[in-house]
Design a protein around this motif. Structure first.
Motif: not given
Length: 296
Positions: A151, A188-189, A195, A198-199, A205, A208, A211, A216, A218
């Motif tokens: 990424s 993954n998420w 997490t 990060s958003d 954001r 993601r 993706m 995506r 969570v």
């Protein structure tokens, strides 16, 4: 006391979880406890570790420990053995992340992600390997989709998780004849502080959001923890959360060029509305690590 019919493969066994103060680590500790294990929690946040330990049904222990400190981890292994007995499960979960352009990243912060996620995993294995050899136990290395793909703006995290995966593969081959199982978890998420933080950064954001829709989603930490613990019980070589990540393995070599092609057009577009900036450590766990280093 549990009845015999309630016993599981983990009943009475000692399990160690690093990064256990919150998030996936805390959820994994609770799931191990639910299945009868006595859990040792390692991390940097004593209040949170004590609270998680107090919530468990079975005897537990906790240590404030930096996973990158060889002497501290050796002392933690001695403490766990004296308090609970030799570990037969070790979950190397401790992990931190930072984001932003590599050229603008703080060298110390970037390096620290590698130290915790990769060197910390090796230090964890080194400290508890004597116990695992004695018990014929399981070492579970927590990695990420980032170990299989890549990424932009997450170079330290991707490098550290790829390194941790490679380390686990090498350790598995080295210990195959010794009766120790080495498993790799690809996640993954997951709904953790990392997490959620990060958003809060527009660039991450947006990344993601670009993706594919299934990628995506969570997943709750408790759901991921249950999958991890089941893999430990079954001594599986790998576990994927969500399960569809397994399908990425045969085509993982295709991911970097695909990501590069998308990034070539999407990053300039995103940059027009969301300036690329270094995020610093993400999540409460990352900030706890930063605070511990600043205090030290």
């Amino acid at each position: 006391m549990s009845r015999a019919t309630d016993r599981t493969p983990l009943s009475g066994r000692v399990a160690v979880v690093t990064g256990a103060a919150r998030g996936l680590g805390a959820a994994t500790a609770r799931e191990l406890d639910r299945r009868g294990a006595r859990v040792a929690l390692l991390g940097l946040e004593p209040q949170e570790l004590a609270e998680v330990a107090a919530s468990l049904r079975h005897e537990a222990a906790w240590c404030r420990t930096d996973v990158t400190d060889d002497a501290a981890m050796a002392a933690a292994a001695t403490h766990v053995a004296a308090r609970l007995g030799p570990a037969s499960v070790v979950v190397a979960n401790a992990g931190i992340a930072e984001g932003g352009p590599f050229a603008q990243s703080d060298p110390a912060t970037w390096r620290r992600v590698i130290e915790v996620n990769l060197i910390g995993s090796a230090t964890t294995a080194r400290a508890f390997l004597p116990a695992l050899l004695a018990t014929g136990g399981t070492y579970l290395q927590v990695t990420s989709l980032a170990a299989m793909g890549t990424s932009p703006l997450m170079s330290a995290y991707c490098a550290s998780k790829a390194g941790a995966e490679s380390f686990a593969h090498a350790l598995r081959a080295e210990l195959a004849h010794e009766g120790v199982a080495v498993a790799i978890a690809y996640l993954n998420w997951i709904d953790t502080d990392m997490t959620r933080d990060s958003d809060q950064h527009a660039v991450l954001r947006e990344l993601r959001a670009h993706m594919p829709r299934p990628a995506r989603k969570v997943y709750p930490a408790a759901y991921a923890a249950a999958r991890l613990v089941t893999a430990v019980e079954r001594r599986q070589a790998s576990v994927y959360v969500p399960a569809w990540l397994r399908a990425v393995q045969p085509v993982r070599a295709l991911l970097p060029p695909i990501v590069t092609r998308i990034a070539r057009t999407e990053l300039p577009r995103i940059a027009r509305t969301a300036p690329f900036e270094a995020t610093g450590m993400l999540g409460a766990g990352g900030l706890a690590d930063q605070d511990a280093r600043d205090t030290h």
